[in-house]
Design a protein around this motif. Structure first.
Motif, PDB file in Angstrom:
ATOM      1  N   ILE A 159      37.211  12.949  -5.140  1.00 54.48           N
ATOM      2  CA  ILE A 159      36.578  11.753  -4.425  1.00 54.48           C
ATOM      3  C   ILE A 159      36.856  10.401  -5.028  1.00 54.48           C
ATOM      4  O   ILE A 159      36.708   9.329  -4.644  1.00 54.48           O
ATOM      5  CB  ILE A 159      34.917  11.616  -4.508  1.00 54.48           C
ATOM      6  N   GLU A 160      37.473  10.446  -6.261  1.00 53.04           N
ATOM      7  CA  GLU A 160      37.775   9.401  -7.164  1.00 53.04           C
ATOM      8  C   GLU A 160      39.410   9.031  -7.136  1.00 53.04           C
ATOM      9  O   GLU A 160      39.891   8.336  -7.772  1.00 53.04           O
ATOM     10  CB  GLU A 160      37.174   9.392  -8.541  1.00 53.04           C
ATOM     11  N   ASP A 161      39.869   9.737  -6.214  1.00 54.20           N
ATOM     12  CA  ASP A 161      41.282   9.519  -5.981  1.00 54.20           C
ATOM     13  C   ASP A 161      41.826   8.472  -5.773  1.00 54.20           C
ATOM     14  O   ASP A 161      41.187   7.744  -4.983  1.00 54.20           O
ATOM     15  CB  ASP A 161      41.771  10.829  -5.071  1.00 54.20           C
ATOM     16  N   GLN A 162      43.191   7.950  -6.138  1.00 51.06           N
ATOM     17  CA  GLN A 162      43.319   6.689  -5.794  1.00 51.06           C
ATOM     18  C   GLN A 162      43.832   6.543  -4.306  1.00 51.06           C
ATOM     19  O   GLN A 162      44.262   5.463  -3.635  1.00 51.06           O
ATOM     20  CB  GLN A 162      44.906   6.149  -6.836  1.00 51.06           C
ATOM     21  N   ASN A 163      44.154   7.641  -3.674  1.00 48.50           N
ATOM     22  CA  ASN A 163      44.589   7.494  -2.236  1.00 48.50           C
ATOM     23  C   ASN A 163      43.434   7.625  -1.397  1.00 48.50           C
ATOM     24  O   ASN A 163      42.532   8.537  -1.596  1.00 48.50           O
ATOM     25  CB  ASN A 163      45.466   8.773  -2.020  1.00 48.50           C
ATOM     26  N   TRP A 164      43.380   6.860  -0.279  1.00 47.83           N
ATOM     27  CA  TRP A 164      42.086   6.585   0.461  1.00 47.83           C
ATOM     28  C   TRP A 164      42.009   8.055   1.366  1.00 47.83           C
ATOM     29  O   TRP A 164      40.793   8.570   1.469  1.00 47.83           O
ATOM     30  CB  TRP A 164      42.210   5.745   1.623  1.00 47.83           C
ATOM     31  N   TRP A 165      42.899   8.410   1.730  1.00 45.46           N
ATOM     32  CA  TRP A 165      42.935   9.930   2.557  1.00 45.46           C
ATOM     33  C   TRP A 165      42.222  10.689   1.760  1.00 45.46           C
ATOM     34  O   TRP A 165      41.512  11.680   2.293  1.00 45.46           O
ATOM     35  CB  TRP A 165      44.224  10.291   3.264  1.00 45.46           C
ATOM     36  N   VAL A 166      42.684  11.028   0.613  1.00 48.29           N
ATOM     37  CA  VAL A 166      42.262  12.239  -0.197  1.00 48.29           C
ATOM     38  C   VAL A 166      40.851  12.058  -0.689  1.00 48.29           C
ATOM     39  O   VAL A 166      39.978  12.901  -0.312  1.00 48.29           O
ATOM     40  CB  VAL A 166      43.034  12.144  -1.673  1.00 48.29           C
ATOM     41  N   ARG A 167      40.265  10.832  -0.857  1.00 50.77           N
ATOM     42  CA  ARG A 167      38.995  10.765  -1.340  1.00 50.77           C
ATOM     43  C   ARG A 167      38.199  10.708  -0.344  1.00 50.77           C
ATOM     44  O   ARG A 167      37.101  10.928  -0.259  1.00 50.77           O
ATOM     45  CB  ARG A 167      38.812   9.286  -2.270  1.00 50.77           C
ATOM     46  N   SER A 168      38.596  10.128   0.904  1.00 55.75           N
ATOM     47  CA  SER A 168      37.769  10.232   2.082  1.00 55.75           C
ATOM     48  C   SER A 168      37.400  11.619   2.343  1.00 55.75           C
ATOM     49  O   SER A 168      36.316  12.087   2.884  1.00 55.75           O
ATOM     50  CB  SER A 168      38.641   9.535   3.294  1.00 55.75           C
ATOM     51  N   LYS A 169      38.574  12.374   2.525  1.00 53.57           N
ATOM     52  CA  LYS A 169      38.310  13.803   2.798  1.00 53.57           C
ATOM     53  C   LYS A 169      37.465  14.667   1.822  1.00 53.57           C
ATOM     54  O   LYS A 169      36.568  15.496   2.315  1.00 53.57           O
ATOM     55  CB  LYS A 169      39.713  14.398   2.908  1.00 53.57           C
ATOM     56  N   ALA A 170      37.637  14.320   0.540  1.00 53.00           N
ATOM     57  CA  ALA A 170      36.787  15.041  -0.328  1.00 53.00           C
ATOM     58  C   ALA A 170      35.481  14.752  -0.243  1.00 53.00           C
ATOM     59  O   ALA A 170      34.324  15.519  -0.427  1.00 53.00           O
ATOM     60  CB  ALA A 170      37.289  14.526  -1.784  1.00 53.00           C
ATOM     61  N   ALA A 171      34.901  13.469   0.096  1.00 54.98           N
ATOM     62  CA  ALA A 171      33.734  12.870   0.325  1.00 54.98           C
ATOM     63  C   ALA A 171      33.205  13.632   1.589  1.00 54.98           C
ATOM     64  O   ALA A 171      31.843  13.913   1.624  1.00 54.98           O
ATOM     65  CB  ALA A 171      33.680  11.342   0.557  1.00 54.98           C
ATOM     66  N   GLU A 172      33.795  13.710   2.726  1.00 55.37           N
ATOM     67  CA  GLU A 172      33.518  14.482   3.842  1.00 55.37           C
ATOM     68  C   GLU A 172      33.101  16.015   3.596  1.00 55.37           C
ATOM     69  O   GLU A 172      32.341  16.545   3.950  1.00 55.37           O
ATOM     70  CB  GLU A 172      34.518  14.361   4.788  1.00 55.37           C
ATOM     71  N   VAL A 173      33.967  16.604   2.729  1.00 58.69           N
ATOM     72  CA  VAL A 173      33.847  17.799   2.316  1.00 58.69           C
ATOM     73  C   VAL A 173      32.799  18.114   1.546  1.00 58.69           C
ATOM     74  O   VAL A 173      31.586  18.881   1.710  1.00 58.69           O
ATOM     75  CB  VAL A 173      35.226  18.644   1.530  1.00 58.69           C
TER      76      VAL A 173
END
Length: 344
Positions: free
Chosen positions: A295-309
């Motif tokens: 969720i602290e990833d530099q890429n928006w798609w990655v952190r957004s998906k992590a937050a959703e999960v």
């Protein structure tokens, strides 16, 4: 001046005559086609029960005599194709193959030799629909001559049914290149045994073909494919690794978190994103620590998906509130707040 007028009058009369002849031709052709369709519909209505009894094995033979007029052949094709696409009874499919092999072999063989592209294509379609293996060698002979891309594509589909070794040779040779979508269409119809043969020579295939095959495994969603996909996750080609992760996610069977750790820490954001998707099908207690990192990833798609999960997991909202309160990463706080404030 008079000569010019005479020429123009002659030209007008000529054009008018051509128009009249063309109109008459269209009228005649339309009437002829209308009668053809009427004859075809009439045949189907009168004989569909007879065909049903024959194909289901309730009658050993048809109770009407076949004439093999063109309208009759098209009517038979229409009925048999409907059965092949909708029937799951193996006896019906066997009877269709038996009938077409015994009665339509010479008809389609002649069509394959036609000078008209549309007629040859119709034959190739029907040979595939009815699994007419006896005509496969005739189809292969077509490849010795110049064929259109559409013809080659249909012959490749037939190769995948009838001769997997030859099919693989043609794939490796890549005499004609198809789109990934077209390759997927071919691969989707091959058997488990053919898949095993193809996977033995997978490394020899062009990259586009490899990617399409991996995608197809995801679409088929068979657990047995996970062993092959795990091997492909070790590929030097990033795109193969990414597609293999995606296919594994689509199959939907959890992968041990230890096998995902290299992708969670990958410098390639697509691999990190796919690792998040795969973490989503693991129990929360196994995946949460990694999701907190992602969720602290530099890429928006990655952190957004992590937050959703995280939100969808056990005590998800409480975890997001904790991230808002204690995380030092502004991006993580923002995405967690965004999901907490969403309605629904």
């Amino acid at each position: 001046m008079n000569e010019l007028i005479s020429f123009l009058l002659f030209l007008i009369v000529l054009l008018l005559l051509i128009f009249i002849l063309f109109f008459v031709y269209l009228l005649f052709y339309g009437k002829k086609r209308e009668q053809f369709e009427l004859n075809k519909d009439h045949y189907i209505k009168n004989n569909e029960l007879d065909w049903y009894l024959f194909l289901t094995g309730q009658e050993k033979q048809l109770n009407h005599k076949l004439t093999y007029e063109q309208y009759e052949v098209e009517a038979i094709e229409e009925m048999l194709i409907s059965y092949t696409r909708n029937a799951s009874d193996k006896n019906i499919l066997f009877n269709i193959q038996k009938f077409t092999s015994e009665n339509l072999l010479s008809f389609y063989r002649q069509q394959l030799k036609s000078s008209k592209w549309s007629i040859r294509m119709n034959a190739l379609y029907r040979i595939g629909d009815f699994k007419m293996k006896d005509l496969f060698e005739d189809c292969k002979k077509m490849l010795r001559k110049k064929v259109s891309k559409e013809e080659y594509f249909e012959i490749m589909i037939l190769c995948s049914y009838f001769d997997i070794s030859y099919f693989i040779e043609e794939l490796i040779a890549a005499k004609m290149v198809f789109s990934e979508y077209e390759y997927k269409k071919i691969f989707f119809g091959i058997s488990d045994q053919s898949e095993s043969e193809l996977e033995k020579q997978f490394e020899k295939l062009p990259l586009t073909t490899q990617l399409a095959y991996i995608d197809t495994l995801g679409l088929k969603r068979k657990a047995k494919s996970l062993v092959f996909l795990e091997k492909q996750r070790e590929s030097e080609q990033p795109e193969i690794r990414i597609r293999s992760l995606k296919a594994a996610y689509e199959i939907g069977i959890p992968i041990e978190v230890e096998k995902l750790e290299s992708f969670i820490a990958s410098p390639i954001w697509e691999e990190r994103l796919m690792s998040v998707r795969l973490l989503s099908i693991l129990p929360s207690e196994d995946s949460l620590a990694h999701l907190r990192t992602l969720i602290e990833d530099q890429n928006w798609w990655v952190r957004s998906k992590a937050a959703e999960v995280i939100r969808q997991g056990k005590n998800g909202k409480a975890v997001l509130k904790e991230i808002v309160q204690f995380s030092k990463d502004a991006y993580a706080v923002d995405i967690a707040n965004e999901l907490l404030n969403e309605k629904g």
